[in-house]
Design a protein around this motif. Structure first.
Motif, short mmCIF file in Angstrom:
data_model
loop_
_atom_site.label_atom_id
_atom_site.label_comp_id
_atom_site.label_asym_id
_atom_site.label_seq_id
_atom_site.Cartn_x
_atom_site.Cartn_y
_atom_site.Cartn_z
N ALA A 152 0.80 -1.23 0.00
CA ALA A 152 0.00 0.00 0.00
C ALA A 152 0.83 1.27 0.00
O ALA A 152 0.36 2.31 -0.42
CB ALA A 152 -0.92 0.02 1.23
N LEU A 153 2.06 1.21 0.48
CA LEU A 153 2.79 2.45 0.62
C LEU A 153 4.26 2.24 0.32
O LEU A 153 4.92 1.44 0.96
CB LEU A 153 2.64 2.98 2.05
N VAL A 154 4.76 2.96 -0.68
CA VAL A 154 6.18 2.98 -0.99
C VAL A 154 6.58 4.43 -1.16
O VAL A 154 6.01 5.14 -2.00
CB VAL A 154 6.49 2.18 -2.28
N GLY A 192 -1.09 11.84 4.52
CA GLY A 192 -2.50 11.50 4.47
C GLY A 192 -2.76 10.08 4.93
O GLY A 192 -1.92 9.18 4.77
N ARG A 193 -3.92 9.87 5.51
CA ARG A 193 -4.34 8.54 5.95
C ARG A 193 -5.83 8.44 5.76
O ARG A 193 -6.57 9.36 6.12
CB ARG A 193 -3.97 8.33 7.42
N SER A 194 -6.27 7.33 5.20
CA SER A 194 -7.71 7.17 4.98
C SER A 194 -8.09 5.70 5.07
O SER A 194 -7.38 4.82 4.58
CB SER A 194 -8.10 7.70 3.60
N THR A 199 -17.84 -4.01 0.17
CA THR A 199 -17.14 -5.15 -0.45
C THR A 199 -15.64 -5.14 -0.21
O THR A 199 -15.01 -6.19 -0.28
CB THR A 199 -17.39 -5.16 -1.97
N GLN A 200 -15.06 -3.98 0.05
CA GLN A 200 -13.62 -3.89 0.30
C GLN A 200 -13.37 -2.83 1.36
O GLN A 200 -14.08 -1.82 1.41
CB GLN A 200 -12.84 -3.52 -0.97
N GLU A 201 -12.34 -3.05 2.18
CA GLU A 201 -11.99 -2.05 3.19
C GLU A 201 -10.53 -2.22 3.58
O GLU A 201 -10.08 -3.33 3.83
CB GLU A 201 -12.89 -2.19 4.43
N TRP A 202 -9.79 -1.11 3.59
CA TRP A 202 -8.41 -1.15 4.04
C TRP A 202 -7.98 0.26 4.43
O TRP A 202 -8.67 1.23 4.15
CB TRP A 202 -7.49 -1.73 2.97
N VAL A 203 -6.81 0.37 5.08
CA VAL A 203 -6.25 1.66 5.45
C VAL A 203 -5.17 2.03 4.44
O VAL A 203 -4.30 1.21 4.13
CB VAL A 203 -5.66 1.64 6.86
N GLN A 204 -5.23 3.25 3.92
CA GLN A 204 -4.31 3.71 2.89
C GLN A 204 -3.57 4.96 3.38
O GLN A 204 -4.19 5.91 3.85
CB GLN A 204 -5.07 4.05 1.61
N TYR A 205 -2.25 4.95 3.28
CA TYR A 205 -1.44 6.13 3.56
C TYR A 205 -1.01 6.75 2.23
O TYR A 205 -0.75 6.03 1.26
CB TYR A 205 -0.21 5.77 4.39
N PHE A 206 -0.88 8.07 2.19
CA PHE A 206 -0.55 8.73 0.93
C PHE A 206 -0.07 10.14 1.19
O PHE A 206 -0.26 10.71 2.28
CB PHE A 206 -1.78 8.76 0.01
N GLN A 259 3.72 6.88 -1.10
CA GLN A 259 2.80 6.98 -2.24
C GLN A 259 1.98 5.70 -2.34
O GLN A 259 2.50 4.60 -2.14
CB GLN A 259 3.58 7.18 -3.54
N PRO A 260 0.69 5.79 -2.66
CA PRO A 260 -0.11 4.57 -2.87
C PRO A 260 0.33 3.90 -4.16
O PRO A 260 0.51 4.53 -5.18
CB PRO A 260 -1.54 5.11 -2.99
N THR A 261 0.53 2.58 -4.11
CA THR A 261 0.99 1.87 -5.29
C THR A 261 -0.11 1.09 -5.98
O THR A 261 -0.05 0.87 -7.18
CB THR A 261 2.10 0.87 -4.91
N GLY A 262 -1.11 0.64 -5.21
CA GLY A 262 -2.15 -0.20 -5.80
C GLY A 262 -1.67 -1.59 -6.19
O GLY A 262 -2.38 -2.34 -6.83
N LYS A 263 -0.43 -1.95 -5.79
CA LYS A 263 0.13 -3.23 -6.18
C LYS A 263 -0.35 -4.33 -5.23
O LYS A 263 -0.47 -4.13 -4.03
CB LYS A 263 1.66 -3.16 -6.17
#
Length: 244
Positions: free
Chosen positions: A7-9, A147-149, A165-172, A12-16
């Motif tokens: 999620a974070l590199v 950022g965090r969401s 249907t989907q849930e996760w924590v994303q840093y950006f 930055q969000p990678t979406g990988k």
């Protein structure tokens, strides 16, 4: 098989995404001087090597608390009649320092990563193409540099009922809410979910908190928590990539 998001590199969000198959206990392996050798069925090998995501095999030993990993690809696999084997090097110890290695292993080219993301999100895209609605809930911590969401993805049926249907924590960092949504879902165009805002909007136009300019790409919150977190609900529609 489990899916894990890188999620974070570099903030930055990678979406990988990567796929992980976990085996526990010594009964699954034959130990050599420098590896734990796993033996599996050919049907499993074909499934793993043809998966839309890269697959790693993880060996966890409860007795010692040790965990090792290997990337399942043709260069590591040996076919033996009706089965196959792969050595998991003892040097490949899974831990906090493994992230950079895994990011390198599963980096892939931008087209490869895009195809993997499309494969995972295909049910969402199909739902939209069939006339359904998909929305995403995002947060914006307005006083934080990082950022965090919590990302929540909802599918809506024809009666307007929504299912998470989907849930996760994303840093950006470096993304506004619209750009973040479109980076996480590269097949989409994100806009305010007007139907949701009509019911849940906690602000009025006289408050000065936001003013609609009429711009089609404008995104604004429907609520604020404690003066710190803006809450957004965006509707996802298919862009040119999603329509292919």
């Amino acid at each position: 098989m489990d899916l894990i998001s890188v999620a974070l590199v570099d903030k930055q969000p990678t979406g990988k995404l990567i796929a992980v198959q976990i085996k526990t206990g010594p009964s699954h392996f034959t130990e050599t001087d420098d590896a734990y050798v796993f033996r599996g069925k050919l049907t499993h090998l074909d499934y793993w090597t043809n998966h839309s995501l890269p697959v790693i095999l993880v060996a966890h030993f409860i007795e010692t608390g040790e965990t090792f990993w290997v990337h399942v690809d043709a260069n590591h696999v040996k076919r033996t009649g009706k089965s196959w084997t792969i050595p998991i090097p003892k040097a490949n110890r899974l831990g906090a320092g493994t992230r950079d290695v895994l990011v390198s292993v599963f980096d892939g080219s931008p087209p490869q990563q895009r195809m993997r993301k499309l494969a995972i999100d295909e049910p969402l895209m199909r739902h939209i193409s069939e006339g359904g609605k998909v929305s995403v809930e995002l947060e914006d911590w307005i006083h934080k540099s990082l950022g965090r969401s919590t990302v929540q993805v909802f599918i809506h049926d024809k009666d307007g009922n929504q299912t998470l249907t989907q849930e996760w924590v994303q840093y950006f960092t470096g993304y506004n809410v619209k750009a973040l949504a479109e980076a996480l879902f590269p097949w989409s165009v994100a806009s305010v979910d007007e139907e949701f805002y009509e019911v849940h909007n906690e602000f009025d136009e006289d408050s000065g908190y936001f003013v609609l300019s009429g711009e089609p790409d404008e995104v604004y919150p429907y609520a604020n928590s404690g003066g710190e977190v803006n809450c957004h609900r965006l509707k996802l529609e298919l862009n040119e990539l999603g329509l292919r």
